[in-house]
Motif scaffolding. Structure first.
Motif, short mmCIF file in Angstrom:
data_model
loop_
_atom_site.label_atom_id
_atom_site.label_comp_id
_atom_site.label_asym_id
_atom_site.label_seq_id
_atom_site.Cartn_x
_atom_site.Cartn_y
_atom_site.Cartn_z
N VAL A 120 -41.15 60.71 -17.92
CA VAL A 120 -40.40 61.93 -17.68
C VAL A 120 -40.01 62.56 -19.02
CG1 VAL A 120 -38.20 60.70 -17.49
CG2 VAL A 120 -38.45 62.95 -16.46
N PRO A 121 -40.37 63.84 -19.24
CA PRO A 121 -40.16 64.47 -20.55
C PRO A 121 -38.75 65.05 -20.71
CG PRO A 121 -41.33 65.98 -19.14
CD PRO A 121 -41.12 64.73 -18.33
N LEU A 122 -37.74 64.22 -20.61
CA LEU A 122 -36.37 64.68 -20.76
C LEU A 122 -35.61 63.69 -21.63
CD1 LEU A 122 -34.12 66.19 -18.00
CD2 LEU A 122 -33.19 64.56 -19.65
N TYR A 123 -35.01 64.21 -22.69
CA TYR A 123 -34.28 63.36 -23.62
C TYR A 123 -32.94 64.03 -23.96
CZ TYR A 123 -38.79 61.10 -24.20
OH TYR A 123 -39.96 60.45 -23.96
N ALA A 124 -31.99 63.25 -24.40
CA ALA A 124 -30.68 63.79 -24.77
C ALA A 124 -30.24 63.14 -26.08
CB ALA A 124 -29.65 63.50 -23.67
#
Length: 236
Positions: A120-124
């Motif tokens: 999943v291409p989501l980072y924080a």
């Protein structure tokens, strides 16, 4: 959604929270509150130990459980995204715990679902919180869990300093800063404090119990009532 699926999902939602109102359940399931009342009554008639009543809320009685379910690819992706965000927002201890829990979940997923979740291409990125604020945040979170009162020295936006004894109820992240929601014994009312403006925080040995009018649920009901009244005034 088939009714059988809705009833199953209804039980899942109720067992996932301490108390679920019919309004919240209706919103999640996209049905009317009347439908929720009818479904709950049917489940109770079938022996599902749902406790509570209309207008108050529902919870699942002790000793009832359902067999574990496998996560869908979308649910697994949501878990990965949530943990990545949490690692940047929460303290080190909770972040490590979230990562460990996620590892256990990923370990039992089928290959395709696991691959989809991990990609999943989501980072924080980690939120820039100074060491003192992070320490105060972790202490406040722990005190809220253990029901310990806090003594704080707080500096408000007018640079006025005050000493308070509070009952910590919840910590909330607003995108740039954390706040502590508490029942303030000094003001005899709910108050919200910016964690970065707490100059001193000390957990006390004294514990507190939920009392009518002083709980987080009471505050949320007050906010909901005020919003409803404000909306009605605008529409009038």
């Amino acid at each position: 959604m088939r009714r059988a699926d809705r009833l199953f999902e209804l039980v899942q939602l109720i067992r996932g929270r301490r108390l679920s109102t019919a309004a919240w359940l209706a919103q999640r399931l996209e049905v009317s509150e009347r439908t929720i009342y009818r479904d709950v009554a049917d489940l109770q008639a079938q022996g599902v130990p749902i406790e509570g009543e209309a207008g108050v809320g529902y919870r699942l009685g002790a000793g009832f459980d359902l067999p574990p379910l496998m996560f869908t690819a979308t649910e697994a992706q949501a878990l990965v995204a949530s943990v990545r965000m949490a690692q940047g927002w929460m303290g080190p201890q909770l972040a490590r715990g979230a990562e460990g829990a996620l590892s256990k979940i990923l370990a039992v997923l089928p290959g395709l679902e696991r691959a989809a979740a991990e990609s999943v291409p989501l980072y924080a990125p980690e939120v820039a919180i100074d060491a003192t604020t992070r320490a105060h945040l972790e202490s406040a979170q722990h005190a809220a869990e253990q029901r310990h009162k806090l003594h704080i020295r707080y500096r408000d936006l007018k640079d006025q300093t005050s000493e308070r004894v509070v009952r910590p109820l919840a910590c909330t992240y607003w995108g740039r800063l954390w706040t502590l929601t508490a029942w303030c014994e000094s003001r005899d009312d709910f108050r919200t404090f910016r964690v970065d403006r707490i100059e001193h925080l000390e957990p006390l040995n004294e514990r507190f119990r939920d009392e009518p009018g002083k709980t987080l649920a009471d505050l949320l009901r007050r906010i909901e009532t005020e919003m409803t009244e404000r909306s009605a005034a605008v529409d009038a």
